[in-house]
Design an enzyme around this catalytic site. Structure first.
Site, short mmCIF file in Angstrom:
data_model
loop_
_atom_site.label_atom_id
_atom_site.label_comp_id
_atom_site.label_asym_id
_atom_site.label_seq_id
_atom_site.Cartn_x
_atom_site.Cartn_y
_atom_site.Cartn_z
N GLY A 1 6.31 9.44 32.42
CA GLY A 1 4.90 9.55 32.81
C GLY A 1 4.71 9.65 34.32
N ARG B 1 12.12 -0.82 32.10
CA ARG B 1 12.38 -2.07 31.37
C ARG B 1 13.54 -1.90 30.39
NH1 ARG B 1 7.02 -3.21 27.74
NH2 ARG B 1 6.60 -1.05 27.18
N TYR C 1 -8.26 -3.47 29.20
CA TYR C 1 -7.60 -2.60 30.18
C TYR C 1 -8.46 -2.50 31.46
CZ TYR C 1 -5.49 1.64 32.14
OH TYR C 1 -4.87 2.55 32.97
N THR D 1 -0.36 11.88 29.49
CA THR D 1 0.87 11.09 29.31
C THR D 1 0.80 10.40 27.95
OG1 THR D 1 -0.13 9.08 30.22
CG2 THR D 1 1.02 10.52 31.80
P1 NDP Z 1 3.05 5.79 30.21
O1 NDP Z 1 2.71 4.99 29.02
O2 NDP Z 1 3.59 7.16 30.06
O3 NDP Z 1 4.07 4.99 31.15
C1 NDP Z 1 3.94 3.62 31.38
C2 NDP Z 1 5.21 3.15 32.02
O4 NDP Z 1 5.08 1.73 32.28
C3 NDP Z 1 6.45 3.32 31.12
O5 NDP Z 1 7.54 3.64 31.91
C4 NDP Z 1 6.58 1.93 30.52
O6 NDP Z 1 7.90 1.62 30.11
C5 NDP Z 1 6.22 1.10 31.72
N1 NDP Z 1 5.97 -0.30 31.39
C6 NDP Z 1 5.11 -0.81 30.51
N2 NDP Z 1 5.21 -2.15 30.48
C7 NDP Z 1 6.17 -2.48 31.37
C8 NDP Z 1 6.75 -3.69 31.80
N3 NDP Z 1 6.37 -4.86 31.29
N4 NDP Z 1 7.71 -3.66 32.75
C9 NDP Z 1 8.11 -2.49 33.28
N5 NDP Z 1 7.63 -1.30 32.89
C10 NDP Z 1 6.67 -1.31 31.95
O7 NDP Z 1 1.69 5.78 31.06
P2 NDP Z 1 1.22 6.49 32.40
O8 NDP Z 1 2.34 7.17 33.07
O9 NDP Z 1 0.01 7.26 32.04
O10 NDP Z 1 0.75 5.22 33.23
C11 NDP Z 1 1.28 4.84 34.47
C12 NDP Z 1 0.25 4.00 35.20
O11 NDP Z 1 -0.92 4.78 35.45
C13 NDP Z 1 -0.21 2.76 34.44
O12 NDP Z 1 -0.35 1.69 35.34
C14 NDP Z 1 -1.56 3.18 33.92
O13 NDP Z 1 -2.40 2.10 33.66
C15 NDP Z 1 -2.06 4.05 35.06
N6 NDP Z 1 -3.13 4.95 34.69
C16 NDP Z 1 -2.92 5.93 33.75
C17 NDP Z 1 -3.96 6.76 33.39
C18 NDP Z 1 -3.78 7.85 32.41
O14 NDP Z 1 -4.78 8.57 32.12
N7 NDP Z 1 -2.59 8.08 31.85
C19 NDP Z 1 -5.32 6.61 33.98
C20 NDP Z 1 -5.41 5.57 34.98
C21 NDP Z 1 -4.36 4.77 35.29
P3 NDP Z 1 8.43 1.90 28.58
O15 NDP Z 1 8.82 3.35 28.55
O16 NDP Z 1 9.58 0.96 28.46
O17 NDP Z 1 7.30 1.59 27.68
#
Ligand code: NDP
Length: 313
Positions: free
Chosen positions: A48, A69, A233, A272
């Site tokens: 992502g 993770r 959230y 994503t």
């Molecule tokens: P994804 O779900 O594609 O990616 C999330 C990432 O965070 C994954 O790599 C996941 O790991 C990791 N993760 C979750 N929990 C943990 C943890 N406890 N420790 C370490 N890593 C962790 O989402 P996005 O790429 O879309 O999101 C990235 C950021 O952007 C987030 O903070 C999200 O809130 C923010 N965001 C996203 C938006 C969107 O529209 N997509 C809008 C606004 C903000 P794993 O693969 O192991 O699950």
């Protein structure tokens, strides 16, 4: 689509085009404070937005520590970048696990002596579309707010001193705007407490999260006046935004040579896994403002950005 919505869509598309163009302009020598000795840690970087932030930072010549993770998934993701010729290292990191944070910090200190950039990207959201379940509220707040906060606390002593200053970037969301026109906390006194820098503190933010989680447990949260969409959230990101400002204030009296700048940003609604790929922004555009803030040569701190521009909290 209504006229207003259409205009907003046009404005966003125009801004995204401008940003795509800005991304093609190389940084000039006086702006480039970093080198391949510069270290950037990115959390949740196996996929992502986090993966794309890692890719873009590595593309600018920074050495990136891709954290994930799941160890195996992290190694595979890092391989993609390493095979592209980028300087990328990889380590396990679960931001909701204090032992994982401390193992990571120990490794980082031993191998690199610390970091210059920390991008707190890892996050979770269990609501999709118009759903608004709070069933996993504790998990959402534990990862998005407490995990991010614990990372910042653990990493501050590891932020390497430099003339340019170290940088922390928190990937947050407009859904967490404390004074947004929509989706805000209805209690004006609490909003004022959370937005006035004289009253804002870690204690106020933690208390707000505890009150909400207690109401979830008692099943009284519906009448608590919390944000109406993606309630858990939105609150977790409100906490990240508020903590960014509060921490910027706390860090502001560090001496020259030991400065740490901390900012947050909203990537937009992104294609994503988190949105079920239903967003309207590509990961390239979504990562852009995070990379821009991580590499910014000006001393900007305690701000909230979207599309490379400062917006109100
Ligand atoms: P994804 O779900 O594609 O990616 C999330 C990432 O965070 C994954 O790599 C996941 O790991 C990791 N993760 C979750 N929990 C943990 C943890 N406890 N420790 C370490 N890593 C962790 O989402 P996005 O790429 O879309 O999101 C990235 C950021 O952007 C987030 O903070 C999200 O809130 C923010 N965001 C996203 C938006 C969107 O529209 N997509 C809008 C606004 C903000 P794993 O693969 O192991 O699950």
């Amino acid at each position: 689509m209504t006229g207003k919505k259409e205009k907003a869509k046009e404005r966003r598309e125009k801004r995204l085009q401008e940003i795509s163009l800005l991304r093609t302009i190389p940084y000039s020598d006086h702006q480039r404070w970093w080198s391949e000795e510069t270290i950037a840690v990115v959390t949740g970087a196996n996929r992502g937005i986090g993966f794309e932030i890692a890719r873009q930072l590595a593309g600018h010549g920074v050495t990136v520590i891709l954290t994930s993770r799941d160890t195996g998934v992290g190694i595979e993701a890092a391989k993609v970048l390493q095979e592209g010729g980028f300087n990328v290292d990889v380590h396990q990191l679960d931001i909701s696990d204090s032992e994982s944070i401390s193992n990571f910090c120990e490794w980082l200190k031993e191998k690199y002596g610390g970091t210059d950039i920390l991008v707190n990207n890892a996050g979770v959201n269990y609501n999709v579309g118009s759903d608004n379940s709070v069933q996993l509220a504790r998990q959402v707040i534990d990862v998005n707010y407490y995990g991010t906060k614990n990372m910042i606390k653990a990493m501050i002593p590891l932020m390497r001193p430099s003339a340019a200053g170290a940088r922390i970037v928190n990937v947050s969301s407009r859904l967490g705007k404390v004074n947004g026109r929509r989706n805000r906390i209805s209690d004006a006194t609490l909003r004022e407490e959370l937005s006035n820098l004289d009253t804002l503190s870690e204690e106020v933010i933690d208390r707000t999260m505890s009150t909400f989680l207690q109401q979830v447990e008692d099943d009284t949260w519906q009448s608590g006046g919390w944000p109406q969409s993606f309630t858990d959230y939105s609150l977790s990101k409100l906490a990240v935004n508020a903590y960014t400002r509060s921490m910027a204030k706390e860090l502001s009296d560090r001496p020259e040579g030991e400065k740490i700048f901390i900012n947050c940003y909203c990537p937009g609604w992104v294609k994503t896994a988190m949105t079920g790929w239903a967003g309207n922004i590509s990961v390239e555009d979504a990562a852009d403002t995070g990379v821009f803030l991580a590499l910014l040569h000006e001393a900007v701190t305690g701000k909230f950005f979207a599309e490379r521009r400062e917006v109100n909290f």
